[in-house]
Design a protein around this motif. Structure first.
Motif, PDB file in Angstrom:
ATOM      1  N   GLY A  19     -61.408-104.190 -36.218  1.00 40.43           N
ATOM      2  CA  GLY A  19     -62.539-104.376 -35.389  1.00 40.43           C
ATOM      3  C   GLY A  19     -63.083-103.054 -35.931  1.00 40.43           C
ATOM      4  O   GLY A  19     -63.811-102.302 -34.851  1.00 40.43           O
ATOM      5  N   MET A  20     -63.676-102.990 -37.084  1.00 45.03           N
ATOM      6  CA  MET A  20     -64.115-101.738 -37.688  1.00 45.03           C
ATOM      7  C   MET A  20     -65.764-101.562 -37.447  1.00 45.03           C
ATOM      8  O   MET A  20     -66.467-100.567 -37.668  1.00 45.03           O
ATOM      9  CB  MET A  20     -63.942-101.593 -39.210  1.00 45.03           C
ATOM     10  N   GLY A  21     -66.318-102.693 -36.781  1.00 48.87           N
ATOM     11  CA  GLY A  21     -67.830-102.581 -36.483  1.00 48.87           C
ATOM     12  C   GLY A  21     -68.465-102.144 -37.797  1.00 48.87           C
ATOM     13  O   GLY A  21     -68.250-102.918 -38.805  1.00 48.87           O
ATOM     14  N   GLU A  45     -63.279-106.955 -39.646  1.00 45.08           N
ATOM     15  CA  GLU A  45     -64.285-107.308 -38.644  1.00 45.08           C
ATOM     16  C   GLU A  45     -64.836-108.550 -38.645  1.00 45.08           C
ATOM     17  O   GLU A  45     -65.126-109.116 -39.709  1.00 45.08           O
ATOM     18  CB  GLU A  45     -65.360-106.394 -38.994  1.00 45.08           C
ATOM     19  N   ASP A  47     -67.297-110.078 -37.091  1.00 44.30           N
ATOM     20  CA  ASP A  47     -68.843-110.128 -36.909  1.00 44.30           C
ATOM     21  C   ASP A  47     -69.403-109.890 -38.332  1.00 44.30           C
ATOM     22  O   ASP A  47     -69.052-108.914 -38.718  1.00 44.30           O
ATOM     23  CB  ASP A  47     -69.344-109.143 -36.094  1.00 44.30           C
ATOM     24  N   MET A  69     -60.850-112.839 -38.594  1.00 42.98           N
ATOM     25  CA  MET A  69     -60.173-112.202 -37.340  1.00 42.98           C
ATOM     26  C   MET A  69     -59.075-111.493 -38.111  1.00 42.98           C
ATOM     27  O   MET A  69     -58.176-111.947 -38.889  1.00 42.98           O
ATOM     28  CB  MET A  69     -59.842-113.393 -36.478  1.00 42.98           C
ATOM     29  N   PHE A  70     -58.855-110.485 -37.245  1.00 41.09           N
ATOM     30  CA  PHE A  70     -57.585-109.433 -37.777  1.00 41.09           C
ATOM     31  C   PHE A  70     -56.484-109.987 -37.746  1.00 41.09           C
ATOM     32  O   PHE A  70     -55.372-109.832 -38.755  1.00 41.09           O
ATOM     33  CB  PHE A  70     -57.849-107.941 -37.438  1.00 41.09           C
ATOM     34  N   GLU A  71     -55.980-110.878 -36.855  1.00 37.68           N
ATOM     35  CA  GLU A  71     -54.899-111.580 -36.471  1.00 37.68           C
ATOM     36  C   GLU A  71     -54.564-112.322 -37.776  1.00 37.68           C
ATOM     37  O   GLU A  71     -53.348-112.478 -38.333  1.00 37.68           O
ATOM     38  CB  GLU A  71     -54.685-112.391 -35.316  1.00 37.68           C
ATOM     39  N   VAL A  88     -60.581 -98.312 -32.858  1.00 40.78           N
ATOM     40  CA  VAL A  88     -61.411 -97.595 -32.287  1.00 40.78           C
ATOM     41  C   VAL A  88     -62.346 -98.304 -31.287  1.00 40.78           C
ATOM     42  O   VAL A  88     -62.932 -99.350 -31.551  1.00 40.78           O
ATOM     43  CB  VAL A  88     -62.347 -96.945 -32.970  1.00 40.78           C
ATOM     44  N   LEU A  89     -61.904 -98.039 -30.010  1.00 35.23           N
ATOM     45  CA  LEU A  89     -62.641 -99.077 -28.662  1.00 35.23           C
ATOM     46  C   LEU A  89     -62.401-100.449 -29.137  1.00 35.23           C
ATOM     47  O   LEU A  89     -63.497-101.070 -29.143  1.00 35.23           O
ATOM     48  CB  LEU A  89     -64.061 -98.395 -28.565  1.00 35.23           C
ATOM     49  N   LEU A 172     -70.813 -97.092 -33.387  1.00 31.97           N
ATOM     50  CA  LEU A 172     -71.574 -97.750 -32.697  1.00 31.97           C
ATOM     51  C   LEU A 172     -71.124 -97.428 -31.318  1.00 31.97           C
ATOM     52  O   LEU A 172     -72.001 -97.154 -30.257  1.00 31.97           O
ATOM     53  CB  LEU A 172     -71.759 -99.138 -32.896  1.00 31.97           C
ATOM     54  N   TYR A 173     -70.046 -97.768 -30.904  1.00 33.89           N
ATOM     55  CA  TYR A 173     -69.532 -97.820 -29.356  1.00 33.89           C
ATOM     56  C   TYR A 173     -69.274 -96.304 -29.009  1.00 33.89           C
ATOM     57  O   TYR A 173     -69.488 -95.914 -27.718  1.00 33.89           O
ATOM     58  CB  TYR A 173     -68.353 -98.776 -29.244  1.00 33.89           C
ATOM     59  N   LEU A 174     -68.560 -95.646 -29.996  1.00 37.63           N
ATOM     60  CA  LEU A 174     -68.411 -94.251 -29.478  1.00 37.63           C
ATOM     61  C   LEU A 174     -69.396 -93.216 -28.940  1.00 37.63           C
ATOM     62  O   LEU A 174     -69.508 -92.745 -28.217  1.00 37.63           O
ATOM     63  CB  LEU A 174     -67.681 -93.426 -30.692  1.00 37.63           C
TER      64      LEU A 174
HETATM   65  C1  LIG Z   1     -65.816-102.665 -28.789  1.00 37.03           C
HETATM   66  S1  LIG Z   1     -66.300-103.299 -30.527  1.00 37.03           S
HETATM   67  C2  LIG Z   1     -65.934-101.474 -31.541  1.00 37.03           C
HETATM   68  C3  LIG Z   1     -66.272-101.579 -32.877  1.00 37.03           C
HETATM   69  C4  LIG Z   1     -66.246-100.262 -33.492  1.00 37.03           C
HETATM   70  N1  LIG Z   1     -64.872-100.012 -33.794  1.00 37.03           N
HETATM   71  C5  LIG Z   1     -66.954 -99.084 -32.960  1.00 37.03           C
HETATM   72  O1  LIG Z   1     -66.370 -98.099 -32.261  1.00 37.03           O
HETATM   73  O2  LIG Z   1     -68.067 -99.065 -32.844  1.00 37.03           O
HETATM   74  C6  LIG Z   1     -65.129-104.252 -30.958  1.00 37.03           C
HETATM   75  C7  LIG Z   1     -65.001-104.686 -32.390  1.00 37.03           C
HETATM   76  O3  LIG Z   1     -63.905-105.385 -32.635  1.00 37.03           O
HETATM   77  C8  LIG Z   1     -64.409-106.680 -33.226  1.00 37.03           C
HETATM   78  N2  LIG Z   1     -63.216-107.547 -32.891  1.00 37.03           N
HETATM   79  C9  LIG Z   1     -62.755-108.178 -31.860  1.00 37.03           C
HETATM   80  N3  LIG Z   1     -61.659-108.855 -32.038  1.00 37.03           N
HETATM   81  C10 LIG Z   1     -61.742-108.993 -33.070  1.00 37.03           C
HETATM   82  C11 LIG Z   1     -60.791-109.895 -33.958  1.00 37.03           C
HETATM   83  N4  LIG Z   1     -59.977-110.640 -33.470  1.00 37.03           N
HETATM   84  N5  LIG Z   1     -60.752-109.716 -35.206  1.00 37.03           N
HETATM   85  C12 LIG Z   1     -61.932-108.743 -35.957  1.00 37.03           C
HETATM   86  N6  LIG Z   1     -62.616-108.237 -35.363  1.00 37.03           N
HETATM   87  C13 LIG Z   1     -62.558-108.439 -34.161  1.00 37.03           C
HETATM   88  C14 LIG Z   1     -65.699-107.097 -32.612  1.00 37.03           C
HETATM   89  O4  LIG Z   1     -66.530-107.973 -33.430  1.00 37.03           O
HETATM   90  C15 LIG Z   1     -66.307-105.769 -32.405  1.00 37.03           C
HETATM   91  O5  LIG Z   1     -67.000-105.234 -33.541  1.00 37.03           O
END
Ligand SMILES: C[S@@+](CC[C@H](N)C(=O)[O-])C[C@H]1O[C@@H](n2cnc3c(N)ncnc32)[C@H](O)[C@@H]1O
Length: 201
Positions: A19-21, A45, A47, A69-71, A88-89, A172-174
């Motif tokens: 979920g590296m954003g 990621e 998205d 999807m990371f899974e 991260v978040l 972004l989220y931090l």
């Molecule tokens: C709260 S955001 C945090 C993003 C980034 N780590 C940051 O700190 O800005 C969570 C991120 O995880 C991604 N995400 C959530 N579930 C996921 C999954 N199953 N596989 C891949 N990415 C995923 C979302 O698209 C989102 O970009």
């Protein structure tokens, strides 16, 4: 992707961000290891727009950005091949106590099996009061201790705990969460795998 993964997994050290954003943390990790060629980095990621931004930001030979999807990607890794998993978040579905049952197998089985024995799971997460009041020290430590216990029960031992995100990290989220430090506190928890055999009586 399977071909790429085979190459990645032959690297001396494998670092994976889930979920590296937009890739800011991944870029920071690459800098931290100062371009060490023996390290392979994977950022995953779901998205597409964010994954494309990360690809533009972190453009290095030993970095793979995967839009998925990371899974679905983690399952393709060999067992015991990852040195560091960073989240991260993570979304609430992967960390909130209310979703605990849903996320337990993800950490307890999938991540646990893919980490090397001395591998580290680094989670940076936010602590928020249920009523969106400023987070008291009691609420903060209760929720942090709950997480530490939950991960212990999933097969992880706490290595280090740090109040706040790692120094120098931005995302972004931090950055969003840093704007409201009273109502959103953050913690960084580093876990290692523990021996799951029963404790002696
Ligand atoms: C709260 S955001 C945090 C993003 C980034 N780590 C940051 O700190 O800005 C969570 C991120 O995880 C991604 N995400 C959530 N579930 C996921 C999954 N199953 N596989 C891949 N990415 C995923 C979302 O698209 C989102 O970009």
């Amino acid at each position: 992707m399977k071909q790429d993964l085979r190459k990645i997994q032959l690297a001396e050290k494998v670092i994976v961000e889930l979920g590296m954003g937009d890739g800011r943390v991944l870029q920071r990790l690459v800098e931290e290891y100062s371009g060490d060629r023996s390290v392979a980095y994977v950022g995953i990621e779901k998205d597409k727009i964010l994954a494309d931004q990360a690809r533009m930001r972190v453009n290095s030979q030993n970095v793979s950005i995967v839009n998925s999807m990371f899974e679905q990607i983690l399952i393709l890794f060999y067992d015991q091949c990852i040195d560091l998993v960073v989240m991260v978040l993570p979304d609430p579905d992967y960390i909130d106590p209310v979703h605990h049952e849903k996320w337990s197998p993800f950490y307890g089985q999938l991540i646990h099996s893919k980490l090397k024995d001395l591998g580290v799971l680094k989670i940076v997460t936010e602590i928020i009061d249920d009523l969106l009041e400023p987070v008291s020290d009691v609420t903060y430590s209760t929720q942090v201790n709950w997480l530490i216990d939950a991960f212990f029960n999933l097969g992880f031992r706490l290595l280090t705990k740090k109040d706040g995100p790692p120094l120098g990290y931005t995302s972004l989220y931090l950055d969003k969460f840093r704007a409201d430090p009273q109502r959103i506190r953050m913690v960084t928890l580093d876990f290692v795998k523990r021996n799951k055999s029963p404790l002696p009586i």
